[in-house]
Scaffold this active site. Sequence first.
Site, short mmCIF file in Angstrom:
data_model
loop_
_atom_site.label_atom_id
_atom_site.label_comp_id
_atom_site.label_asym_id
_atom_site.label_seq_id
_atom_site.Cartn_x
_atom_site.Cartn_y
_atom_site.Cartn_z
N GLU A 439 27.50 36.18 61.32
CA GLU A 439 26.79 34.97 61.74
C GLU A 439 26.61 34.04 60.54
O GLU A 439 26.10 34.45 59.49
CB GLU A 439 25.42 35.37 62.29
CG GLU A 439 24.48 34.22 62.50
CD GLU A 439 23.01 34.66 62.61
OE1 GLU A 439 22.72 35.86 62.43
OE2 GLU A 439 22.18 33.79 62.88
N ASP A 512 21.70 38.50 61.36
CA ASP A 512 20.37 38.69 60.79
C ASP A 512 19.49 39.56 61.67
O ASP A 512 19.68 39.63 62.88
CB ASP A 512 19.67 37.33 60.61
CG ASP A 512 20.30 36.52 59.49
OD1 ASP A 512 20.95 37.15 58.61
OD2 ASP A 512 20.15 35.29 59.48
N ASP A 514 16.73 39.06 62.96
CA ASP A 514 15.67 38.23 63.55
C ASP A 514 16.07 37.86 64.97
O ASP A 514 17.10 38.32 65.47
CB ASP A 514 15.42 36.98 62.70
CG ASP A 514 16.67 36.12 62.54
OD1 ASP A 514 17.65 36.34 63.29
OD2 ASP A 514 16.69 35.23 61.67
N ASP A 516 17.22 35.11 66.33
CA ASP A 516 18.51 34.42 66.47
C ASP A 516 19.66 35.41 66.32
O ASP A 516 20.64 35.35 67.05
CB ASP A 516 18.64 33.31 65.42
CG ASP A 516 17.74 32.12 65.74
OD1 ASP A 516 17.36 31.99 66.93
OD2 ASP A 516 17.40 31.37 64.82
#
Length: 650
Positions: A439, A512, A514, A516
């Site tokens: 990403e 990541d 998180d 997203d």
Amino acid sequence: MDTNKENVILQEDELEYDGTQIQVLEGLEAVRKRPGMYIGSTGPKGLHHLVYEIVDNSIDEALAGYCDKITVEMLPDDIIRVTDDGRGIPVGIQPQTGKPAVTVVFTVLHAGGKFGGSGYKVSGGLHGVGASVVNALSEWLEVEVHDGEHIYFQRYERGDAVEELKMIGDCTDTGTIVTWKADKEIFEETTHYDYDTLLNRLREQAFLNAGVYIVLRDLRGSQPVEEDLHYEGGIKSFVEHIHKKKGVESIHDQVVYLSVKDGDTTAEVALQYNDSYNELLLSFANNIHTTDGGTHETGFKMALTRAMNDYARKNNILKEKDKNYSGEDVREGLTAIISVKLTDAQFEGQTKAKLGNTSIQTLVSAMVYEKLTTYFEENPAVAKAIQEKALGASRAREAAQKAREVSRKKTGLESASLPGKLADCSQRGAEGTEIYIVEGDSAGGSAKMGRDRRFQAILPLWGKMLNVEKARLDKVYGNDKLMPVVTALGTGIGDEFDIGKLRYGRVIIMADADVDGSHIRTLLLTFFFRFMRPLVENGHICIAQPPLFKVSRGKQVRYAFSEPERDAYIQELAPNGEKCDVQRYKGLGEMDPEQLWETTMNPENRTMFRVTLEDAVKADEIFTILMGDKVAPRKEFIEKNAQYVQNLDI
Ligand code: TSJ
């Protein structure tokens, strides 16, 4: 009485004579020595399998018409009790063994097969033979039989009877009660049963055996939990249940139900179309889920395609110039259950999950073609809705073909050219190679610099990715985020998918830790599940685990993947509360190439998750709920499951 020891001695004595006797006299210690051979694994799956093995016997009794209620209770301390109101396992002395039949059922391996079969006309390949296996793998097991006059009881420990079968009272009812505690020596990982796992399986059995009452009761907590499973509608209700659970909209009101009976064989099909693009076909033979399909599935698919095409031609829905619908076209948005029951089921393939009886293909195919054709004639409105669905699918398929050609032309000479963003590895072929789908451009940059370029390729992704749950094949071909993934992997998608063309052995999603990142992981997994499913099934998909913390003191550095781990490292590096540096990584982009290599990409140090497909049905359901276009089921799912993740510190 110690049945096992007895068997061992007999086995040794007769070893020299002939093989069949050895097999007959194989003791239950064989089961304890190699439990995986009998129940697949000694993990949670194998543990739950014990329950299915026992319940299957009650189901067989129900199929034979002697039992209509089965109760499964989860008692404190992970004890399971199964009760039915059948005839009761026979207690009479068997001439071959001189023991009560019930004792033989529990102490002799494969008793069902050897003493004149299970006694049932229709039974799953392994049904009625599992009681001794469950007994062997239990710390203790107790059976109680009510024969309408007397109550009989016997207890076993690790497969051995610890007493003779004894009469303990009188009764007027009939039935069997089996209670056991799985052996911790065998199930080292866990002996904890999962309510939902049992519920799903028992519900499935209740659908497959219309009319039978199954009760699941969980008495382990402070509040009893109970579910009554009873469906007069059988597999018709199964289809309704699936649609309701997924939250999809049906495109015609009634589930179509077709069935046939031929001697001891029955075949039934229930189907309904919905507004999604996905196909869900579940097939069963003698109540066993045939995950690899087989003759019943083939017969159904052939007949459906033929009936749909014939109707379309006859009613001028497909014009002369039009091509026939393909199998995929007529199954878009279809949920179908096929259930056959037969006396001599042949299960084939590695996992014995494929039906092989050729006569079933003929029976199912002829039945479905005839009855569906009649159904369409009698229900023209339903026929019209289904025809429109298939027509839409066939047009999208043609559009996909065009889009595929366009995207090939755009990318230059046929399939040869790889995406510009791809940093390929030098090694060729899938063996030992990996591709990181990363990403963001900055993390992609670090990954490119940090990797071992000999066997690691990097493909950065950026921007908003297409949610394929709401798109058909043609949209994927035109998509600038997904097409680089498709070309880099080399396999193609959908019907075109060819695992032989896979360019990397491992496909690693690196995003990541998180929300997203989770979103991107989920979108990519949805894509792989819907369009490249064999990649998931064969364990090619992995998820990278970047660390959340860097703990350092002087030259000493530790990377932690959780808070407890972080705290442990602080304790290790600074046992007396000395100053020590703790860095929290907010994203992959914060790591320099060396750190990324050391923590997340170096095969020597990294931890990764491999994505596997335990239950395709469950996965389909979850992808539909999480990624589909209906909001209500998603909201419900989140509300039900949010509590489990609230402590996740991400
Ligand atoms: F697996 C098992 F054996 F432990 C077990 C069997 C567990 C449970 C909960 C139930 C049963 C079971 C077996 N329920 N009902 C029966 N029925 C027979 O075994 C039975 C009864 C009568 C006759 C007959 O021919 O009269 C034949 C059979 C096979």
